[in-house]
Write an enzyme that holds these catalytic residues in place. Structure first.
Site, PDB file in Angstrom:
ATOM      1  CG  ASP A  59      -4.304  38.902  18.662  1.00  0.00           C
ATOM      2  OD1 ASP A  59      -3.467  39.167  17.775  1.00  0.00           O
ATOM      3  OD2 ASP A  59      -4.161  37.986  19.495  1.00  0.00           O
TER       4      ASP A  59
HETATM    5  N1  URA Z   1      -0.615  38.552  22.737  1.00  0.00           N
HETATM    6  C1  URA Z   1      -1.721  38.032  22.164  1.00  0.00           C
HETATM    7  O1  URA Z   1      -1.903  36.828  22.162  1.00  0.00           O
HETATM    8  N2  URA Z   1      -2.594  38.871  21.588  1.00  0.00           N
HETATM    9  C2  URA Z   1      -2.449  40.216  21.561  1.00  0.00           C
HETATM   10  O2  URA Z   1      -3.293  40.927  21.045  1.00  0.00           O
HETATM   11  C3  URA Z   1      -1.297  40.741  22.169  1.00  0.00           C
HETATM   12  C4  URA Z   1      -0.402  39.896  22.742  1.00  0.00           C
END
Ligand code: URA
Length: 270
Positions: free
Chosen positions: A120
């Site tokens: 993310d």
């Molecule tokens: N899980 C999440 O919630 N975000 C990420 O970036 C990776 C795994």
């Protein structure tokens, strides 16, 4: 940003080379056929039409395209890891010109690089890039999803019961999560103590947990913890499959070592 080391001394001595030779070597056409493509104005170097037959290119710095499609010399696939910083999108291009991971890795040198999976925008940590589509596919295949380790600083006091629930699986709207590894971050462990620096010290009453999952559902870690009433405040991924981020600093990248590449290959039986 670290300077890539020259791992291709033998090749470097052969460059620059004539454009028609480059095209022939890349399998676009025969040398003669490549000259015809150039004369027809269908070949560009760094975005400019290259129709002059004496033109030389350096494949480590020039981008050659035919009819707008970038051409690569075969050669060895490339593998590198980036310590993705916060605020950067896991995409190779963004129509809104927001910061992307592509701006942090040597895409000019290796135009075929792409990320294996995603993090993310606000997540930091290990992101693997390669030009090896087969390996990427194997690593992401649900049949053999490899463990990814995350460190999450969350709101509220996580209980032993929560840890057990994370391990057993959490009911999410798109199904139950597979068994995972979960524990409270151990400050007595030197490595985990370094991980803590990455997510930041928790405020009074908050917690830091380490979670190892084998799936790649969207926002999975955030959703698992939110489902237990502990919204994620900071998320860091120190490990992906057999790879460990070590002390690679945020925003930096490095090529994988031969041992790291071999270990990934073994994992996927490639
Ligand atoms: N899980 C999440 O919630 N975000 C990420 O970036 C990776 C795994």
């Amino acid at each position: 940003m670290p300077q890539p080391q020259d791992t291709s001394t033998k090749e470097a001595q052969l460059f620059p080379l004539r454009l028609q030779k480059f095209l022939a070597r890349a399998g676009v056409a025969s040398r003669r056929g490549s000259e015809d493509l150039m004369s027809a104005g269908r070949v560009t170097v760094n975005g400019e039409i290259a129709n002059e037959l004496g033109r030389k290119v350096d494949p480590s710095s020039d981008i050659v395209a035919v009819d707008g499609k970038v051409v690569h010399l075969g050669g060895q696939p490339v593998y590198l890891m980036l310590h993705k910083p916060k605020g950067v999108l896991t995409t190779m291009s963004d129509p809104f010109s927001r910061p992307t991971v592509a701006q942090l890795i040597p895409v000019q040198e290796h135009p075929g690089l792409f990320p294996v999976g995603r993090l993310d925008q606000d997540t930091t940590g290990l992101l693997l890039f390669t030009t090896d589509g087969d390996l990427a596919q194997e690593l992401l295949h649900p049949r053999c999803e490899k463990e990814k380790v995350y460190v999450a600083r969350v709101e509220g006091a996580v209980s032993g019961k929560d840890i057990k629930a994370l391990e057993h699986g959490i009911e999410l709207e798109d199904g139950r999560t597979a068994p995972a590894h979960a524990h409270f971050l151990q400050q007595s462990d030197a490595q985990e103590k370094r991980w803590l620096q990455q997510v930041g010290e928790p405020r009074e009453g908050d917690s830091v947990v380490v979670l190892g999952i084998h799936e790649g559902k969207k926002h999975q870690v955030k959703r698992m913890l939110a489902a237990l009433g502990h919204p994620v405040l900071a998320l860091f991924r120190p490990r992906f499959a057999t790879l460990d981020i070590g002390d690679l600093s945020e925003g930096s990248w490095r090529y994988l070592t031969e041992d790291e590449i071999a270990a990934l290959g073994k994992l996927t039986n490639k």
